[in-house]
Design an enzyme around this catalytic site. Structure first.
Site, PDB file in Angstrom:
ATOM      1  N   GLY A   1      -0.705  12.598   3.987  1.00  0.00           N
ATOM      2  CA  GLY A   1      -1.233  13.195   5.018  1.00  0.00           C
ATOM      3  C   GLY A   1      -2.540  14.032   4.754  1.00  0.00           C
TER       4      GLY A   1
ATOM      5  CG  MET B   1      -1.933   1.139   1.220  1.00  0.00           C
ATOM      6  SD  MET B   1      -2.867   1.226   2.719  1.00  0.00           S
ATOM      7  CE  MET B   1      -3.965   2.860   2.513  1.00  0.00           C
ATOM      8  CG  LEU B   2       3.618   4.253  -2.171  1.00  0.00           C
ATOM      9  CD1 LEU B   2       4.246   4.749  -1.001  1.00  0.00           C
ATOM     10  CD2 LEU B   2       4.538   4.174  -3.337  1.00  0.00           C
TER      11      LEU B   2
ATOM     12  N   GLY C   1      -5.499  12.065   4.083  1.00  0.00           N
ATOM     13  CA  GLY C   1      -6.471  11.115   4.357  1.00  0.00           C
ATOM     14  C   GLY C   1      -6.631  10.129   3.349  1.00  0.00           C
ATOM     15  CG  HIS C   2      -5.743  10.813  -0.430  1.00  0.00           C
ATOM     16  ND1 HIS C   2      -6.859  11.302  -1.141  1.00  0.00           N
ATOM     17  CD2 HIS C   2      -4.758  11.785  -0.649  1.00  0.00           C
ATOM     18  CE1 HIS C   2      -6.577  12.784  -1.431  1.00  0.00           C
ATOM     19  NE2 HIS C   2      -5.584  13.293  -1.081  1.00  0.00           N
TER      20      HIS C   2
ATOM     21  CD  GLU D   1       3.427 -10.401   2.234  1.00  0.00           C
ATOM     22  OE1 GLU D   1       4.650 -10.760   1.846  1.00  0.00           O
ATOM     23  OE2 GLU D   1       2.532 -10.283   1.301  1.00  0.00           O
TER      24      GLU D   1
END
Length: 408
Positions: free
Chosen positions: A237, A229-230, A239-240, A264
């Site tokens: 910063g 997740m990126l 809230g996405h 994971e």
């Protein structure tokens, strides 16, 4: 000896911090290319340039990795003011370009003018896959901005090539990142895009993404496990991450075959994000009502979280602790003590395991062997570590409670 030291000092001038040397951009407009305020740098470069994150052989090194905002078409250029071979003929510089070429897919350009011409094609870029969720974020500069979360299949036309470009960001922003075998059809992809206006047209910019692998659970269930997740640095910063994780969680909740949702090897920041999202989802459930929280973590809480929201018992327990903290008057000594003991009871699990192991060791180890383990099991140390763990947990919980109150 003096000559050697002088030589070392001169060669040291050709060392560069690769995190500083790598300059990245997500480009929307031609003027962004020369605008330093749109640049950002990696958090990590050790997976490409070694543990020291240093490149040797150049002064004034700049490695440009510029991407068009939507399709992520890539400009790759290496610039420097001087090279070590100009002064020292027998010294070889590091292969800067070769190491980057190993991770970025073919199809990039090394010409700035060609890259700028690719911006004209951005109007043709549209988000891949199926729209799951739309939300807005208020910006003081731009007003309300609209974002979309999409679920994508690897077979979606053009997505495979796009994903190869997108996943290169992992190497720079996740400490132990690795590329996945995207051709495995058990992978699900979720992407966030921003809608923006350019010359009267609606365009889309890539904001971030998540990959999820669907594991089989006997006899007829699946267990989606978040792998990567990126959120890209210019969007962090805002809230996405929470919007993406909640949208993904709600998607899997709608599938009867899903057992629960895991991650994971999650980072600390991911665990905190997950706690926040799961508390939001659980806080209005009757089993987590404020009058039931002082009674302790119940089977009803675990069952409702599992059946309705695909949350496993371990994660549901953390949700309960956060909600109970919010409902507890910590200025009341008795209530504060009850809460502290309730959380420490969970935290004590590993220490209790150590005590059982110690009992087994006493039966089978010689005295001198047993001595080497005693310090690890010291009761006083356990109590001190337990108190430290409790304070850290409560501080994390309070931040989550404050965030929920802020966004209520």
């Amino acid at each position: 000896m003096a000559a050697i030291n002088t030589m070392e000092k001169k060669l040291a001038e050709y060392k560069c911090d690769t995190n500083e040397a790598i300059c990245m951009k997500l480009v929307r407009f031609p003027e962004d290319v020369e605008d330093d305020s749109t640049s950002f740098h990696p958090e990590y470069s050790h997976q490409v340039y070694g543990d020291d994150e240093v490149a040797f052989g150049y002064k004034g090194l700049q490695i440009q990795l510029f991407y068009t905002a939507g399709n992520l078409s890539t400009l790759f250029k290496v610039k420097y003011s001087s090279k070590v071979t100009e002064t020292f003929e027998c010294v070889e510089p590091d292969d800067i370009e070769g190491k980057i070429r190993e991770i970025i897919p073919a199809g990039f350009t090394c010409n700035t003018d060609d890259f700028i011409s690719l911006l004209e094609k951005e109007a043709n870029f549209k988000p891949f896959g199926t729209l799951l969720h739309t939300y807005t974020v208020h910006s003081e500069d731009a007003g309300d901005l609209t974002y979309q979360v999409h679920k994508v299949d690897i077979n979606c036309p053009g997505f495979h090539e796009y994903h190869e470009r997108l996943q290169t960001f992992l190497m720079w922003f996740i400490e132990t990142a690795s590329f996945i075998d995207a051709d495995d059809d058990r992978w699900d992809f979720f992407l966030v895009f921003e809608k923006y206006n350019k010359d009267g047209e609606t365009l889309y910019a890539t904001v971030g993404y998540m990959t999820v692998y669907n594991y089989y659970v006997y006899p007829d269930k699946t267990r989606p496990r978040v792998s990567q997740m990126l959120i890209l640095p210019p969007f962090q910063g805002e809230g996405h991450g929470a919007q993406l994780l909640e949208a993904v969680h709600r998607f899997y909740c709608s599938l009867p075959k899903v057992q629960d949702i895991t991650a994971e090897d999650p980072s600390e920041s991911y665990v905190k994000l997950r706690d926040y999202v799961l508390v939001k989802l659980c806080q209005d459930m009757p089993s987590f009502a404020a009058d039931k929280l002082p009674l302790g973590f119940s089977a009803d809480m675990a069952k409702d979280a599992q059946d309705k929201l695909k949350i496993n018992k371990k994660h549901a327990r953390r949700v309960y602790e956060i909600l109970r903290l919010r409902a507890t008057d910590m200025s009341d000594e008795d209530k504060a003590r009850e809460y502290r003991l309730e959380v420490k009871k969970r935290l004590f699990g590993p220490y209790r395991k150590n005590q059982r192991e110690m009992a087994k060791m006493k039966k089978c180890l010689r005295p001198e062997e047993l001595l080497s383990h005693v310090d690890q099991m010291d009761t006083q140390t356990q109590h001190e570590e337990l108190e430290k763990s409790y304070q850290v947990v409560v501080e994390d919980y309070r931040r989550i409670i404050e965030r929920i109150a802020t966004h209520a």
